[in-house]
Design a protein around this motif. Sequence first.
Motif, PDB file in Angstrom:
ATOM      1  N   HIS A 281       0.823  -1.212   0.000  1.00 62.10           N
ATOM      2  CA  HIS A 281       0.000   0.000   0.000  1.00 62.10           C
ATOM      3  C   HIS A 281       0.858   1.264   0.000  1.00 62.10           C
ATOM      4  N   ALA A 282       2.036   1.198   0.639  1.00 57.72           N
ATOM      5  CA  ALA A 282       2.913   2.375   0.721  1.00 57.72           C
ATOM      6  C   ALA A 282       3.676   2.611  -0.582  1.00 57.72           C
ATOM      7  N   GLY A 283       3.924   1.539  -1.328  1.00 59.22           N
ATOM      8  CA  GLY A 283       4.648   1.683  -2.588  1.00 59.22           C
ATOM      9  C   GLY A 283       6.151   1.682  -2.441  1.00 59.22           C
TER      10      GLY A 283
ATOM     11  N   ASN B 245       4.111   8.091  -5.047  1.00 54.44           N
ATOM     12  CA  ASN B 245       4.557   7.091  -6.011  1.00 54.44           C
ATOM     13  C   ASN B 245       3.343   6.478  -6.719  1.00 54.44           C
ATOM     14  N   PRO B 246       3.554   5.678  -7.765  1.00 51.18           N
ATOM     15  CA  PRO B 246       2.422   5.122  -8.527  1.00 51.18           C
ATOM     16  C   PRO B 246       1.431   4.329  -7.672  1.00 51.18           C
TER      17      PRO B 246
ATOM     18  N   VAL C 230      -5.209   6.594  -4.203  1.00 47.65           N
ATOM     19  CA  VAL C 230      -6.035   7.800  -4.114  1.00 47.65           C
ATOM     20  C   VAL C 230      -7.160   7.759  -5.152  1.00 47.65           C
ATOM     21  N   ALA C 231      -6.826   7.256  -6.334  1.00 51.36           N
ATOM     22  CA  ALA C 231      -7.807   7.243  -7.423  1.00 51.36           C
ATOM     23  C   ALA C 231      -8.818   6.138  -7.296  1.00 51.36           C
ATOM     24  N   ALA C 232      -8.533   5.130  -6.456  1.00 48.67           N
ATOM     25  CA  ALA C 232      -9.432   3.968  -6.354  1.00 48.67           C
ATOM     26  C   ALA C 232     -10.772   4.356  -5.738  1.00 48.67           C
TER      27      ALA C 232
END
Length: 257
Positions: free
Chosen positions: A110-112, A248-249, A255-257
């Motif tokens: 989750h953190a990337g 990061n991606p 955020v977009a989910a």
Amino acid sequence: VTARHAALWTDSRYFLQADLQLRGSGIALMKLAMPGTPSVTGWLARQLKPGQVLGVDPQLLSVQEAETFVAELGDRGIAVRPVEANPVDGIWADRPAARPDPVRLHSPRHAGATARDKLRQVREAMKAAGARAHVLAGLDTIAWLFNVRGADVDFNPVVIAYAVVMDREARLFLDPRKITPELTKALRRDAKLLPYAKLPATLRELRGARLPVLLDPATTNAWVADQLRPEQIVRGPSPVTALKSVKNPVQIRGVAA
């Protein structure tokens, strides 16, 4: 709090609550950012006389704030001195106990990025700043750097902790009751988990080694700075502040989910 008067400064989130809870207490409410509200130092300058002394708890003032107190009150002949024991602590009989809730891991899924990845970036920034160690006091920066979360502060997923990052070692200081086997396993190669009370010993170690230490004057309390030699302090924003501001991606997808 002075011999005859007391005041409390708060922002607009708490104006109504403070007004209700301070009624009859003798403590004046100072509404921050409102016309006519004096600054803390401005109010103190009117309450105290030249030659008098203001005691401050250096653990509750940032380096930046402490310097402002010294500069602005010093101009009026008022001395500012740190107190070793906050007198409020001595009379706060019903103080809530610290929460023993265990630290939660924030998975790299989750953190990337792993804590090791982040520590590498912080060390690169330290080297560029000419520092061999960095003391972190901002709870949000510590949570981001080590991928940890907690329930120590209502409505904020942070853990009450300090951290010290050095060239080849990182130390995370927190309540031992919060340390779980999962946390120990996750950070075993990247950070030593130490009791909160062991921070002074590490600061004395840094002082003795005379290593250049990066401190963020806006987020590090004055007590930490007082434990080090003035000449070894490298002032500047924590590199974590800039690093965690760039998503990061994986975070962007979250955020977009």
